[in-house]
Design a protein around this motif. Structure first.
Motif, PDB file in Angstrom:
ATOM      1  N   TYR A   1      42.437  50.928  38.154  1.00 23.49           N
ATOM      2  CA  TYR A   1      42.660  50.826  39.586  1.00 23.49           C
ATOM      3  C   TYR A   1      42.628  49.356  40.027  1.00 23.49           C
ATOM      4  N   GLY A   2      41.671  48.587  39.499  1.00 23.44           N
ATOM      5  CA  GLY A   2      41.571  47.166  39.826  1.00 23.44           C
ATOM      6  C   GLY A   2      42.797  46.386  39.384  1.00 23.44           C
TER       7      GLY A   2
ATOM      8  N   ARG B   1      32.456  43.365  49.352  1.00 22.52           N
ATOM      9  CA  ARG B   1      32.305  44.804  49.598  1.00 22.52           C
ATOM     10  C   ARG B   1      32.999  45.629  48.499  1.00 22.52           C
ATOM     11  N   GLN B   2      34.184  45.189  48.082  1.00 26.05           N
ATOM     12  CA  GLN B   2      34.904  45.891  47.017  1.00 26.05           C
ATOM     13  C   GLN B   2      34.142  45.802  45.694  1.00 26.05           C
ATOM     14  N   ARG B   3      33.526  44.658  45.426  1.00 29.47           N
ATOM     15  CA  ARG B   3      32.734  44.500  44.200  1.00 29.47           C
ATOM     16  C   ARG B   3      31.537  45.449  44.204  1.00 29.47           C
ATOM     17  N   ILE B   4      30.858  45.525  45.339  1.00 31.35           N
ATOM     18  CA  ILE B   4      29.732  46.460  45.444  1.00 31.35           C
ATOM     19  C   ILE B   4      30.228  47.880  45.219  1.00 31.35           C
ATOM     20  N   GLY B   5      31.376  48.200  45.784  1.00 29.24           N
ATOM     21  CA  GLY B   5      31.965  49.522  45.583  1.00 29.24           C
ATOM     22  C   GLY B   5      32.252  49.807  44.122  1.00 29.24           C
ATOM     23  N   LEU B   6      32.743  48.792  43.395  1.00 28.48           N
ATOM     24  CA  LEU B   6      33.009  48.959  41.957  1.00 28.48           C
ATOM     25  C   LEU B   6      31.722  49.269  41.194  1.00 28.48           C
TER      26      LEU B   6
ATOM     27  N   VAL C   1      41.071  40.245  39.933  1.00 29.73           N
ATOM     28  CA  VAL C   1      40.715  39.506  38.722  1.00 29.73           C
ATOM     29  C   VAL C   1      39.573  40.207  37.981  1.00 29.73           C
ATOM     30  N   GLU C   2      38.654  40.809  38.715  1.00 29.88           N
ATOM     31  CA  GLU C   2      37.477  41.453  38.113  1.00 29.88           C
ATOM     32  C   GLU C   2      37.808  42.591  37.165  1.00 29.88           C
ATOM     33  N   PHE C   3      39.014  43.145  37.260  1.00 28.82           N
ATOM     34  CA  PHE C   3      39.303  44.294  36.402  1.00 28.82           C
ATOM     35  C   PHE C   3      39.148  43.942  34.931  1.00 28.82           C
ATOM     36  N   TRP C   4      39.414  42.684  34.571  1.00 23.73           N
ATOM     37  CA  TRP C   4      39.243  42.263  33.176  1.00 23.73           C
ATOM     38  C   TRP C   4      37.766  42.333  32.768  1.00 23.73           C
ATOM     39  N   LEU C   5      36.875  41.982  33.676  1.00 21.79           N
ATOM     40  CA  LEU C   5      35.442  42.029  33.375  1.00 21.79           C
ATOM     41  C   LEU C   5      34.955  43.468  33.219  1.00 21.79           C
ATOM     42  N   VAL C   6      35.522  44.375  34.004  1.00 21.91           N
ATOM     43  CA  VAL C   6      35.170  45.792  33.852  1.00 21.91           C
ATOM     44  C   VAL C   6      35.587  46.269  32.466  1.00 21.91           C
ATOM     45  N   TRP C   7      36.768  45.842  31.987  1.00 23.39           N
ATOM     46  CA  TRP C   7      37.204  46.226  30.636  1.00 23.39           C
ATOM     47  C   TRP C   7      36.231  45.731  29.578  1.00 23.39           C
ATOM     48  N   ILE C   8      35.727  44.527  29.767  1.00 28.37           N
ATOM     49  CA  ILE C   8      34.758  43.994  28.794  1.00 28.37           C
ATOM     50  C   ILE C   8      33.505  44.868  28.773  1.00 28.37           C
ATOM     51  N   ALA C   9      33.040  45.311  29.944  1.00 33.17           N
ATOM     52  CA  ALA C   9      31.881  46.211  30.015  1.00 33.17           C
ATOM     53  C   ALA C   9      32.180  47.548  29.350  1.00 33.17           C
TER      54      ALA C   9
ATOM     55  N   ASP D   1      59.515  35.545  41.319  1.00 32.55           N
ATOM     56  CA  ASP D   1      59.300  34.988  39.982  1.00 32.55           C
ATOM     57  C   ASP D   1      59.188  36.065  38.903  1.00 32.55           C
ATOM     58  N   GLY D   2      59.359  37.327  39.273  1.00 35.60           N
ATOM     59  CA  GLY D   2      59.290  38.430  38.324  1.00 35.60           C
ATOM     60  C   GLY D   2      57.904  39.024  38.178  1.00 35.60           C
ATOM     61  N   ALA D   3      56.892  38.350  38.710  1.00 36.50           N
ATOM     62  CA  ALA D   3      55.528  38.878  38.653  1.00 36.50           C
ATOM     63  C   ALA D   3      55.382  39.998  39.679  1.00 36.50           C
ATOM     64  N   ALA D   4      54.630  41.000  39.315  1.00 36.38           N
ATOM     65  CA  ALA D   4      54.485  42.166  40.184  1.00 36.38           C
ATOM     66  C   ALA D   4      53.282  42.072  41.107  1.00 36.38           C
ATOM     67  N   VAL D   5      52.369  41.160  40.818  1.00 39.97           N
ATOM     68  CA  VAL D   5      51.149  41.067  41.608  1.00 39.97           C
ATOM     69  C   VAL D   5      50.629  39.636  41.528  1.00 39.97           C
ATOM     70  N   THR D   6      49.974  39.193  42.586  1.00 39.08           N
ATOM     71  CA  THR D   6      49.306  37.899  42.573  1.00 39.08           C
ATOM     72  C   THR D   6      47.809  38.165  42.423  1.00 39.08           C
ATOM     73  N   PRO D   7      47.218  37.716  41.314  1.00 36.79           N
ATOM     74  CA  PRO D   7      45.790  37.971  41.100  1.00 36.79           C
ATOM     75  C   PRO D   7      44.937  37.403  42.219  1.00 36.79           C
ATOM     76  N   GLN D   8      43.904  38.166  42.587  1.00 35.38           N
ATOM     77  CA  GLN D   8      42.952  37.741  43.605  1.00 35.38           C
ATOM     78  C   GLN D   8      41.610  38.383  43.287  1.00 35.38           C
ATOM     79  N   TRP D   9      40.557  37.747  43.751  1.00 31.42           N
ATOM     80  CA  TRP D   9      39.230  38.311  43.582  1.00 31.42           C
ATOM     81  C   TRP D   9      39.034  39.428  44.594  1.00 31.42           C
ATOM     82  N   ALA D  10      38.344  40.454  44.195  1.00 29.72           N
ATOM     83  CA  ALA D  10      37.971  41.519  45.127  1.00 29.72           C
ATOM     84  C   ALA D  10      36.978  40.938  46.133  1.00 29.72           C
ATOM     85  N   SER D  11      36.920  41.549  47.300  1.00 25.71           N
ATOM     86  CA  SER D  11      35.947  41.107  48.300  1.00 25.71           C
ATOM     87  C   SER D  11      34.539  41.505  47.836  1.00 25.71           C
TER      88      SER D  11
END
Length: 196
Positions: free
Chosen positions: A129-130, A85-90, A136-144, A73-83
């Motif tokens: 990186y996100g 463990r990945q959120r804690i790492g962030l 999906v969380e990368f947008w929330l990091v940008w807001i912070a 469909d031309g999209a380069a990535v399918t958005p998904q929530w980090a696990s």
């Protein structure tokens, strides 16, 4: 304009978002090294300048990652929530990186409050990186990042950049909703099966 085009391309999950962003980062690098490039604002924001170099490096990673994952469909990535463990790492990386970089940026005589410059640097690294990973969380990091960045830029006299980040803050909220909906829709298809 390069930053806005790159953010729009990222929201639409297009590969071209990465090289467009790199051009914008090169331009901003000269802005944040005001004393070096003899710009109208002689204040150096070393964290902001270093952030542009980091953006370029992580954007090269994102560019290649998205190119190799392109969907039909031309999209380069399918958005998904980090696990979980990945959120804690962030969170650990954001707080820990800020604590480690603050004395480094202070030694380099970055603009006060130096912790804010370090926070923006680490948050930007993690958000970029996100995005490359499709979290999906990368947008929330940008807001912070924007919540700390706008007051810092205003206090340093970078009014145009502060306004740009206010606009980006609103844009990232929209981007979050867009990616969240895409994730929900793709999760529903997986749960119910295609065609339902």
């Amino acid at each position: 304009m390069f930053g806005l085009a790159s953010a729009l391309g990222g929201m639409r999950r297009k590969v071209w978002a990465w090289p467009i962003g790199i051009v914008g980062n090169l331009l901003l690098l000269t802005v944040f090294l005001g004393a070096v490039f003899h710009t109208p604002n002689p204040v150096n924001l070393l964290g902001q300048a270093g952030r542009q170099l980091m953006f370029i490096a992580v954007s090269v990673y994102g560019w290649f990652a998205w190119r190799s994952n392109r969907h039909s469909d031309g999209a380069a990535v399918t958005p998904q929530w980090a696990s979980g463990r990945q959120r804690i790492g962030l969170v650990v990386a954001l707080v820990g990186g800020t604590l480690v970089l603050t004395p480094v940026f202070r030694a380099l005589e970055s603009y006060e409050p130096v912790w804010a410059d370090a926070w923006i640097f680490m948050g930007s690294l993690l958000a970029t990186y996100g995005m490359a990973r499709g979290w999906v969380e990368f947008w929330l990091v940008w807001i912070a990042v924007d919540a700390v960045g706008v007051p810092l830029l205003l206090s340093a006299g970078y009014y145009a950049s502060a306004f740009m980040y206010v606009f980006y803050g609103a844009f990232t909220a929209v981007g979050f909703i867009v990616w969240w909906r895409i994730d929900r829709a793709s999760s529903r298809v997986v749960r119910l099966g295609p065609g339902t």
